[in-house]
Motif scaffolding. Sequence first.
Motif, mmCIF file in Angstrom:
data_model
loop_
_atom_site.group_PDB
_atom_site.id
_atom_site.type_symbol
_atom_site.label_atom_id
_atom_site.label_comp_id
_atom_site.label_asym_id
_atom_site.label_seq_id
_atom_site.Cartn_x
_atom_site.Cartn_y
_atom_site.Cartn_z
ATOM 1 N N LEU A 335 34.066 -24.060 -55.196
ATOM 2 C CA LEU A 335 32.829 -24.236 -55.953
ATOM 3 C C LEU A 335 32.917 -23.769 -57.404
ATOM 4 O O LEU A 335 31.966 -23.955 -58.163
ATOM 5 C CB LEU A 335 31.677 -23.492 -55.263
ATOM 6 N N THR A 336 34.020 -23.148 -57.787
ATOM 7 C CA THR A 336 34.121 -22.638 -59.158
ATOM 8 C C THR A 336 35.428 -23.059 -59.811
ATOM 9 O O THR A 336 36.440 -23.281 -59.137
ATOM 10 C CB THR A 336 34.039 -21.098 -59.202
ATOM 11 N N ALA A 352 26.613 -19.319 -65.792
ATOM 12 C CA ALA A 352 26.404 -20.625 -65.154
ATOM 13 C C ALA A 352 25.712 -20.505 -63.798
ATOM 14 O O ALA A 352 25.199 -21.495 -63.268
ATOM 15 C CB ALA A 352 27.742 -21.341 -64.983
ATOM 16 N N GLY A 353 25.685 -19.313 -63.237
ATOM 17 C CA GLY A 353 25.064 -19.116 -61.923
ATOM 18 C C GLY A 353 25.659 -17.955 -61.179
ATOM 19 O O GLY A 353 24.977 -17.266 -60.420
ATOM 20 N N ALA A 404 24.097 -24.056 -64.298
ATOM 21 C CA ALA A 404 23.881 -24.227 -65.731
ATOM 22 C C ALA A 404 25.092 -24.842 -66.416
ATOM 23 O O ALA A 404 25.010 -25.207 -67.588
ATOM 24 C CB ALA A 404 23.547 -22.887 -66.378
ATOM 25 N N ASP A 405 26.200 -24.979 -65.700
ATOM 26 C CA ASP A 405 27.423 -25.560 -66.261
ATOM 27 C C ASP A 405 28.275 -26.065 -65.113
ATOM 28 O O ASP A 405 28.985 -25.295 -64.467
ATOM 29 C CB ASP A 405 28.175 -24.514 -67.080
ATOM 30 N N THR A 406 28.210 -27.346 -64.832
ATOM 31 C CA THR A 406 28.916 -27.902 -63.678
ATOM 32 C C THR A 406 30.420 -28.017 -63.898
ATOM 33 O O THR A 406 31.147 -28.403 -62.983
ATOM 34 C CB THR A 406 28.353 -29.284 -63.306
ATOM 35 N N GLU A 407 30.895 -27.685 -65.110
ATOM 36 C CA GLU A 407 32.336 -27.583 -65.317
ATOM 37 C C GLU A 407 32.863 -26.248 -64.813
ATOM 38 O O GLU A 407 34.076 -26.042 -64.720
ATOM 39 C CB GLU A 407 32.668 -27.737 -66.805
ATOM 40 N N VAL A 408 31.945 -25.332 -64.500
ATOM 41 C CA VAL A 408 32.327 -23.986 -64.061
ATOM 42 C C VAL A 408 31.889 -23.713 -62.630
ATOM 43 O O VAL A 408 32.647 -23.175 -61.829
ATOM 44 C CB VAL A 408 31.722 -22.924 -65.009
ATOM 45 N N VAL A 409 30.671 -24.070 -62.277
ATOM 46 C CA VAL A 409 30.121 -23.806 -60.946
ATOM 47 C C VAL A 409 29.431 -25.067 -60.439
ATOM 48 O O VAL A 409 28.668 -25.700 -61.178
ATOM 49 C CB VAL A 409 29.097 -22.652 -60.982
#
Length: 638
Positions: A335-336, A352-353, A404-409
């Motif tokens: 997931l990350t 990001a979460g 908040a950032d789907t490239e990270v989480v």
Amino acid sequence: MSLHPKIHAITERIRQRSAPSRAAYLAGIEAALREGPFRSRLSCGNLAHAFAACGPTDKGRLRGDVTPNLGIITAYNDMLSAHQPFEHYPQQIRDAARELGATAQVAGGVPAMCDGVTQGRGGMELSLFSRDIIAQATAIGLSHDMFDATIHLGVCDKIVPGLLVGALAFGHLPAVFVPAGPMTPGIPNKKKAEVRERYAAGEATRAELLEAESASYHAPGTCTFYGTANSNQVLLEAMGVQLPGASFVNPELPLRGALTRAAAARALEITALGDDFRPLGRLIDERAIVNAVVALMATGGSTNHTIHWIAVARAAGIVLTWDDMDQLSQIVPLLTHVYPNGEADVNRFAAAGGPAFVFRELMDAGLMHDDLPTIAEGGMRAYAQEPRLIDGKVAYVPAVAESADTEVVRPAINPFEAQGGLRLLRGNMGRSLIKLSAVKPQYRHIEAPAVVVDAPQVLNKLHAAGALPQDFVAVVRYQGPRANGMPELHSLAPLLGLLQNQGRRVALVTDGRLSGASGKIPAAIHVTPEAARGGPIARIREGDMIRLDGEAGTLEVLVDAAEWAARSIAPNTAPAGNDLGRNLFAVNRRVVGPADQGAISISCGPARPDGSVWEYDAEYELGHDAAAAAAPHEAKDA
């Protein structure tokens, strides 16, 4: 959502396998609790020694034996950036305890070495064993029978696992772990790695390299990549022994101090002197251990925990295996993307979460136990919340509804990969592990000739001499626990990364470890049995073809079976180094267990009824699949 059936099955298998030793461990806790708070057992002379240096208020409270006393175990030193903030924590904890009518004392300190300083140096041979020394030092600090609960100040690599093992030896006491938080962002990790690779190629000066390293490691706090230290924090939250959301609050923020005070207050609330008693040994059960492994896989955490959490589990009487980890990894999604699995650092991950988002996603998907007790009110679901500072006190809000950032989480329904970050490899070389999450799919399979060395420095010399093949698998052996303490071999990463960037196919196979920051290069690590125990890795010869397939889970030497069986064990040709204290660890090297059993060099876990130590057979595995059963296993130590 109900628990995933495979998560349930794996947990039950661990519970059944662990039943005798877990029962013995819990019986020990009950025996320790039978006589009530330990201070009441001390003689007047004992007690007078214990509070002689206290002020009048603390002395009066300790003399009366009606208020709780916190024992602080600290790994403070001001060389480690992650531990430098702990300098002032004991005073904060003492002040918080006094405000609540209680007391707190520093029970002891434990060593805390930095693998970032010792990488590629002789000191790395002490690194893994420092975990067991930390466990013993923790036990010494808690041996004075003065404490009703404990607070543990530690962050980095072996330090948190060592503190956990030591705390579990006193599992009848509640324990709260308190972190220091990460340093603020420096230069991007990708840029730092690029400078390292240019330096390895002779294209950057030492001054340029030092400038890049200093811009990355630049302030108090944990290093910002998602290595072993930051993985530690996520796993502690996943087991419910650190306050929710405490992991990634920077040291200089007011919320950091508020969380430390809140940790002290919570430790006081869960002692046996109150009505909410939560001893550590009861909290860390099979569900908590599974949660830790699930969190490790979902976040692409450090490979070091495939060793450390086996030791942690055994300290609680629980038998965790690499097979359990592998099977969990195959059903837990990634997931990350946090460096070294991506470009983001842990500050960006938190923004990001962070862990709260990841834990909620896992629990909602039935991939994490949400029914276990924790130090927090509300159980595991409390860990799907984030802390805020409101009117000077810690308050909690739900995790963000969307990343908040789907490239990270990412959410569980849209993961980066369907499987987790680690994979168990099997074959005629034994068993080993690979961190797939950090390796791009096109590099996860390689078939190339072996370049065999017994010391990592030799590989650099071969490269400098132009003697390395175009494509190759570097076999670095005699790096296991018994050989030399199983040092991390992260110093090879710049060279191998440079060669891969040039379009060459390279990989690493070793019975040593890699840093939690390692990635990019396919690496079969922790090869077991190790060369120093006569493992098959010591039969490999220069030029042997090796096939490593991370996704298929295989590691094989492509040699005729009859020839392979007839080969002798090659001797260790690594030059002897200067002692630098390594002579003091000769006993640890002699008695240490294999990597797949935690590389433990101390008696870890409960004693048998006759006083002997529980031993675990690596071949004993309920529900073992045929492939695992057919794989080579290391003989159990006498």
